[in-house]
Scaffold this motif. Structure first.
Motif, PDB file in Angstrom:
ATOM      1  N   LEU A 132     -33.415 117.859-123.049  1.00 48.98           N
ATOM      2  CA  LEU A 132     -32.567 119.003-123.385  1.00 48.98           C
ATOM      3  C   LEU A 132     -31.762 118.722-124.643  1.00 48.98           C
ATOM      4  N   LEU A 189     -31.774 120.992-127.978  1.00 45.88           N
ATOM      5  CA  LEU A 189     -30.593 121.530-128.660  1.00 45.88           C
ATOM      6  C   LEU A 189     -30.563 121.068-130.120  1.00 45.88           C
ATOM      7  N   ALA A 227     -32.734 123.284-131.974  1.00 46.01           N
ATOM      8  CA  ALA A 227     -32.087 124.550-132.329  1.00 46.01           C
ATOM      9  C   ALA A 227     -31.232 124.391-133.579  1.00 46.01           C
ATOM     10  N   LEU A 265     -37.727 121.617-124.171  1.00 47.68           N
ATOM     11  CA  LEU A 265     -37.271 122.526-123.113  1.00 47.68           C
ATOM     12  C   LEU A 265     -38.117 122.461-121.838  1.00 47.68           C
ATOM     13  N   HIS A 303     -37.473 119.303-119.693  1.00 48.69           N
ATOM     14  CA  HIS A 303     -36.128 119.113-119.151  1.00 48.69           C
ATOM     15  C   HIS A 303     -36.177 118.927-117.636  1.00 48.69           C
ATOM     16  N   GLN A 304     -37.039 119.681-116.963  1.00 48.04           N
ATOM     17  CA  GLN A 304     -37.090 119.575-115.506  1.00 48.04           C
ATOM     18  C   GLN A 304     -38.338 118.875-114.996  1.00 48.04           C
ATOM     19  N   PRO A 327     -43.011 114.760-118.445  1.00 49.51           N
ATOM     20  CA  PRO A 327     -43.967 115.009-119.532  1.00 49.51           C
ATOM     21  C   PRO A 327     -44.922 116.153-119.200  1.00 49.51           C
ATOM     22  N   ASP A 328     -45.043 117.092-120.141  1.00 43.49           N
ATOM     23  CA  ASP A 328     -45.865 118.281-119.907  1.00 43.49           C
ATOM     24  C   ASP A 328     -46.914 118.370-121.008  1.00 43.49           C
ATOM     25  N   PRO A 329     -48.182 118.109-120.709  1.00 41.53           N
ATOM     26  CA  PRO A 329     -49.200 118.049-121.770  1.00 41.53           C
ATOM     27  C   PRO A 329     -49.479 119.396-122.431  1.00 41.53           C
ATOM     28  N   VAL A 351     -27.867 129.694-134.612  1.00 38.09           N
ATOM     29  CA  VAL A 351     -27.939 128.431-133.851  1.00 38.09           C
ATOM     30  C   VAL A 351     -27.225 128.591-132.510  1.00 38.09           C
ATOM     31  N   LEU A 359     -29.352 130.625-130.183  1.00 39.72           N
ATOM     32  CA  LEU A 359     -30.512 129.845-129.753  1.00 39.72           C
ATOM     33  C   LEU A 359     -30.105 128.800-128.718  1.00 39.72           C
ATOM     34  N   ALA A 360     -29.011 128.090-129.010  1.00 41.80           N
ATOM     35  CA  ALA A 360     -28.559 127.046-128.093  1.00 41.80           C
ATOM     36  C   ALA A 360     -28.159 127.648-126.754  1.00 41.80           C
ATOM     37  N   ILE A 411     -31.278 128.457-124.874  1.00 39.65           N
ATOM     38  CA  ILE A 411     -31.906 127.226-124.377  1.00 39.65           C
ATOM     39  C   ILE A 411     -31.162 126.728-123.149  1.00 39.65           C
ATOM     40  N   TRP A 412     -29.815 126.776-123.232  1.00 40.11           N
ATOM     41  CA  TRP A 412     -29.002 126.322-122.109  1.00 40.11           C
ATOM     42  C   TRP A 412     -29.270 127.185-120.881  1.00 40.11           C
ATOM     43  N   ILE A 437     -32.001 128.981-120.213  1.00 38.66           N
ATOM     44  CA  ILE A 437     -33.351 128.750-119.684  1.00 38.66           C
ATOM     45  C   ILE A 437     -33.409 127.418-118.947  1.00 38.66           C
ATOM     46  N   ALA A 438     -32.702 126.411-119.486  1.00 41.11           N
ATOM     47  CA  ALA A 438     -32.730 125.089-118.864  1.00 41.11           C
ATOM     48  C   ALA A 438     -32.114 125.125-117.466  1.00 41.11           C
ATOM     49  N   GLY A 439     -31.173 126.071-117.251  1.00 39.98           N
ATOM     50  CA  GLY A 439     -30.535 126.144-115.945  1.00 39.98           C
ATOM     51  C   GLY A 439     -31.417 126.758-114.870  1.00 39.98           C
ATOM     52  N   ASN A 440     -32.378 127.608-115.296  1.00 40.58           N
ATOM     53  CA  ASN A 440     -33.237 128.269-114.304  1.00 40.58           C
ATOM     54  C   ASN A 440     -34.297 127.306-113.784  1.00 40.58           C
ATOM     55  N   PRO A 441     -34.670 127.447-112.530  1.00 41.29           N
ATOM     56  CA  PRO A 441     -35.785 126.635-112.028  1.00 41.29           C
ATOM     57  C   PRO A 441     -37.103 127.119-112.609  1.00 41.29           C
ATOM     58  N   LEU A 442     -38.064 126.195-112.747  1.00 45.79           N
ATOM     59  CA  LEU A 442     -39.368 126.551-113.310  1.00 45.79           C
ATOM     60  C   LEU A 442     -40.130 127.444-112.326  1.00 45.79           C
ATOM     61  N   LEU A 496     -46.572 123.502-114.679  1.00 46.02           N
ATOM     62  CA  LEU A 496     -47.801 123.367-115.451  1.00 46.02           C
ATOM     63  C   LEU A 496     -48.421 121.976-115.333  1.00 46.02           C
ATOM     64  N   PRO A 497     -47.638 120.891-115.407  1.00 50.56           N
ATOM     65  CA  PRO A 497     -48.271 119.562-115.283  1.00 50.56           C
ATOM     66  C   PRO A 497     -49.013 119.395-113.959  1.00 50.56           C
TER      67      PRO A 497
END
Lengths: 91, 106, 233
Positions: free
Chosen positions: B5, B9, B12, B49, B52-53, B56-58, C18, C21-22, C25-26, C28-33, C37-38
């Motif tokens: 994260l 930032l 950004a 981004l 963050h949770q 590693p995401d390919p 900025v 954007l920040a 990002i903050w 989106i980072a707080g929400n669960p996925l 994908l991995p």
């Protein structure tokens, strides 16, 4: 703790080199600092556990972009702009 | 707050920095540098981004890898265009007046 | 004065950019996925034909992106070549001959060629692949050009055109073949996935290197006059 220190320093160095690359008075120095920025980006990709991108960035960001831009600087900087140039540039 | 994260930032911030440079700098090569800085910022956001949770995401890594190669091709094409423009007009800026702020320093 | 005002206005706008954007990002980072994908990727790795996840994404799961990417590269290469000031892209007079560089590159060029080959081969199961190998190959070409080693293949002609278009053509042919064969566009038959990926990666490496090299070589140089330009001043 050490990792946070490393990440923090890396991010600060990235921002500082980016600012220096954009605001440097000398164009040649700007390009050299930009190459350093590319190398720092490589380290950042390693820290983000993306070795593939790190490899590509090392080859492209530090190698190819550097050569390309330095070549362009030596070419563009050889004469003062503002006039139509007829005589050859010293390569 | 995790390390990815932090990088997102920073991305950004680099993005904004690149945008500023792209708008304010007059020398075309500097604009190109700013464009590249902005691209690096976007790549950092794109990789940082999602990691963050989930670790590693390919998938975004592969997309950024594609993006880096396209960015260098765009940079190379831009250098060709700038050199062509310089050859034709003798200018290194897009401003019409010859006394530009950056152009004469080299 | 107006200049300073303008710059500070742009600076404020960029700062707001900025901040926005920040903030996003903050947020989106707080929400669960929504979905991981991995995890999805590791479940499907056995169908991809390669062991390295990034290569699998690039050349199997998201190969459409890679196809369009090499298309963009070919177009950029063609545009760059058409901007070239010289009729022959490999002009002996444009070389910068430096004896130190020449001595160095006798060591470096073979080493970098081997490195490019290794990167290509390593892409199947560890970091590496067509993009890195192509970049190293292009860097080798740039080094050869700067050091004054003659490169016949970069002259406009059959070899250059073939090199530029090979990657895109082979990739597109594979895609079309799978579409005609009844599968989806770009869906490889599972039995041949590994072979097809290796073939596509090899030609991609060649084409990427060729495009980047052509873009480097075709940068116009002032002292190379061409007739239409010389007459206009």
């Amino acid at each position: 703790m050490t990792e946070w220190l490393l990440d923090g320093l890396l991010v600060i160095a990235l921002v500082i080199t980016a600012v220096a690359a954009l605001l440097s008075r000398d164009l040649f120095r700007a390009v050299v600092v930009f190459i350093a920025f590319g190398l720092l980006m490589t380290v950042a990709w390693v820290r983000l556990q993306a070795p593939d991108i790190a490899l590509a960035e090392a080859a492209i960001g530090a190698g190819l972009t550097g050569v390309l831009l330095l070549d362009a600087v030596s070419h563009l900087g050889s004469k003062r702009p503002g006039k139509r140039t007829q005589e050859g540039g010293e390569q | 707050m995790t390390a990815p994260l932090l990088y997102a930032l920073a991305g950004a911030l680099l993005c904004g920095l690149g945008l500023f440079g792209l708008l304010c700098l007059s020398h075309l090569l500097r604009k190109l540098l700013a464009f590249n800085v902005m691209g690096s910022g976007v790549f950092l956001v794109m990789v940082g981004l999602p990691q963050h949770q989930g670790g590693p995401d390919p998938v975004p890594q592969a997309l950024v890898l594609t993006g880096i190669v396209v960015a260098i091709a765009a940079t190379a094409l831009a250098v060709v265009l700038i050199r062509r423009y310089y050859h034709l007009s003798g200018l290194t800026t897009l401003d019409a007046e010859p006394t530009s702020r950056e152009g004469g320093q080299e | 004065m107006i200049q300073a005002l303008r710059i500070s206005a742009i600076a404020i706008a960029c700062l707001m950019f900025v901040a926005g954007l920040a903030a996003s990002i903050w947020a989106i980072a707080g929400n669960p996925l929504p979905e991981s994908l991995p995890q999805l990727l590791s479940e499907n790795m056995s169908r991809s034909g390669v062991e390295h996840p990034v290569t699998a994404v690039l050349l199997n799961f998201r190969s459409y992106d890679t196809l369009l990417e090499i298309g963009v590269l070919v177009i950029a290469g063609i545009a760059g070549i058409s901007m070239a000031k010289t009729t022959s892209l490999e002009d002996p007079e444009l070389r910068t001959s430096d004896s130190l560089l020449y001595a160095l590159q006798r060591w470096f060029v073979p080493l970098m060629l081997v490195l490019a080959g290794y990167l290509l081969w390593a892409g199947a199961d560890r970091p590496g692949g067509a993009f890195q190998a192509g970049a190293v190959l292009a860097a080798t070409g740039v080094l050869m050009r700067l050091g004054g080693i003659p490169m016949e293949f970069i002259r406009p002609g059959l070899l250059l055109r073939l090199g530029l278009a090979l990657g895109f053509t082979v990739f597109l042919l594979v895609a079309l073949a799978s579409a005609i064969g009844g599968d989806a566009f770009l869906a490889y038959p599972p039995a041949m996935a590994k072979t097809l990926i290796v073939v596509i990666e090899s030609v991609l490496t060649l084409s990427i290197a060729m495009v980047l090299l052509a873009l480097f070589v075709s940068a116009p140089v002032n002292d190379a006059e061409d007739p239409e330009e010389g007459g206009s001043s």
